[in-house]
Design an enzyme around this catalytic site. Structure first.
Site, PDB file in Angstrom:
ATOM      1  N   LYS A 189      10.345   7.409   7.927  1.00 27.65           N
ATOM      2  CA  LYS A 189       9.920   6.268   8.743  1.00 27.65           C
ATOM      3  C   LYS A 189      10.994   5.183   8.731  1.00 27.65           C
ATOM      4  O   LYS A 189      11.482   4.794   7.673  1.00 27.65           O
ATOM      5  CB  LYS A 189       8.600   5.716   8.214  1.00 27.65           C
ATOM      6  CG  LYS A 189       7.460   6.739   8.254  1.00 27.65           C
ATOM      7  CD  LYS A 189       6.191   6.219   7.645  1.00 27.65           C
ATOM      8  CE  LYS A 189       6.316   6.001   6.152  1.00 27.65           C
ATOM      9  NZ  LYS A 189       5.034   5.656   5.509  1.00 27.65           N
ATOM     10  N   THR A 239       1.629  -6.347   8.274  1.00 30.97           N
ATOM     11  CA  THR A 239       1.930  -4.914   8.215  1.00 30.97           C
ATOM     12  C   THR A 239       1.367  -4.264   6.943  1.00 30.97           C
ATOM     13  O   THR A 239       1.832  -3.211   6.523  1.00 30.97           O
ATOM     14  CB  THR A 239       3.456  -4.691   8.265  1.00 30.97           C
ATOM     15  OG1 THR A 239       4.084  -5.433   7.198  1.00 30.97           O
ATOM     16  CG2 THR A 239       4.034  -5.146   9.591  1.00 30.97           C
ATOM     17  N   GLY A 251      -0.534  -2.002   4.680  1.00 30.29           N
ATOM     18  CA  GLY A 251      -1.190  -0.707   4.825  1.00 30.29           C
ATOM     19  C   GLY A 251      -0.708   0.135   5.989  1.00 30.29           C
ATOM     20  O   GLY A 251      -1.364   1.127   6.334  1.00 30.29           O
ATOM     21  N   GLY A 297       1.836   2.202   6.217  1.00 32.69           N
ATOM     22  CA  GLY A 297       2.166   3.558   5.801  1.00 32.69           C
ATOM     23  C   GLY A 297       0.928   4.394   5.542  1.00 32.69           C
ATOM     24  O   GLY A 297       0.851   5.562   5.945  1.00 32.69           O
ATOM     25  N   CYS A 298      -0.057   3.807   4.880  1.00 32.89           N
ATOM     26  CA  CYS A 298      -1.323   4.498   4.632  1.00 32.89           C
ATOM     27  C   CYS A 298      -1.996   4.856   5.953  1.00 32.89           C
ATOM     28  O   CYS A 298      -2.478   5.983   6.144  1.00 32.89           O
ATOM     29  CB  CYS A 298      -2.266   3.608   3.823  1.00 32.89           C
ATOM     30  SG  CYS A 298      -1.607   3.000   2.267  1.00 32.89           S
TER      31      CYS A 298
END
Length: 272
Positions: free
Chosen positions: A173, A204, A206, A208-209
């Site tokens: 990412k 921003t 969370g 990635g979760c």
């Protein structure tokens, strides 16, 4: 109805971890279940402390889900220590689920470590080979590979090295880079790029979760890995762009923006 299991840490402020995963599953019409690996006292400003769940309790949670509501996809998030990794890896080998998405959570948004340094080798040897898709951000990809990643070519190189560790596909990412946020998927033979305009926001928490659980949900729904990543990327971009502005720090995204927009209408207070 399709189902998905999140094996991850909790977030009492609701923006990351299992709470974010369950919201993302629901936003995709997928029924979510969970196995808590760590209880994290955190908010949008800081991680105060976390306590790991005993490995045998992690195993029993996983057994409870698989024996009754077997998942069509599994998302793995925070595994802070070697013992948790071994417990989860053992159960995944036992139950043999499809569509395993691993988000190798190493740091909170504010940089607080969420994985013991000594556990990284166990992650690589025991968990990474079980993943159908791995979703490291740039700092995590650097930690896994030992590379310094500053360009898209570096991201491609890292993706190849991580793929060689045994996972079926990897998405590096690019959100930590300046300029356009480009994520790069490598499936062992081809590269896929997912560019997106960067949203000027501090909210921003969370992401990635949420992205990894959205990928898992789309895999559960039958999409290919490249399609699942593309749909998840579109979903998280909208969630970031329409973040509700909660919290004093890096606030959560709007997991249900598209659903609320469809139900209440564009511009309504409920949608925003």
């Amino acid at each position: 109805m399709k189902t998905a299991l999140s094996i991850a840490g909790s977030d009492c402020s609701g923006g990351a971890g299992i709470q974010a995963d369950l919201k993302a599953f629901a936003a995709h019409g997928v029924f979510g279940t969970s196995a808590v690996t760590s209880v994290v006292a955190e908010n949008t400003l800081r991680v105060i402390e976390y306590q790991d769940v005993r490995p045998d309790i992690i195993e029993k949670q996983i057994d409870a889900v698989f024996e009754d509501i077997p998942p069509d996809a599994v998302k793995i998030g925070m595994l802070s220590c070697r013992e948790a990794m071994l417990a989860v890896a053992g159960k995944l080998r036992e139950w043999k689920p499809q569509n395993i998405v691993v988000d190798p959570v190493m740091y909170a948004k504010n940089g607080t470590p969420l994985m013991e340094e000594s556990a990284v080798d166990t992650l690589i040897s025991e968990v990474v080979p079980l993943a159908d898709l791995l979703t490291p951000n740039i700092p995590e990809a650097e930690k896994l590979t030992g590379l310094e990643i500053t360009t898209q070519k570096d991201m491609e190189h890292a993706a190849k090295l991580i793929h060689a560790m045994g996972c079926r596909a990897v998405v590096v990412k690019g959100g930590h880079h300046m300029g356009e946020a480009v994520d790069i998927l490598f499936d062992g033979s081809e590269f896929y790029r997912y560019p997106a305009a960067r949203v000027d926001t501090k909210h921003t928490h969370g992401t990635g979760c949420t992205l990894s659980s959205a990928i898992a949900a789309n895999l559960a729904l039958g999409y290919s890995p490249s399609q699942a990543v593309g749909k998840a990327k579109k979903y998280i971009n909208a969630a970031i762009a329409h973040a509700p502005g909660l919290g004093k720090g890096s606030g959560p995204t709007h997991h249900f923006y598209e659903m609320y927009k469809a139900y209440f209408g564009e511009g309504s207070k409920n949608a925003e």
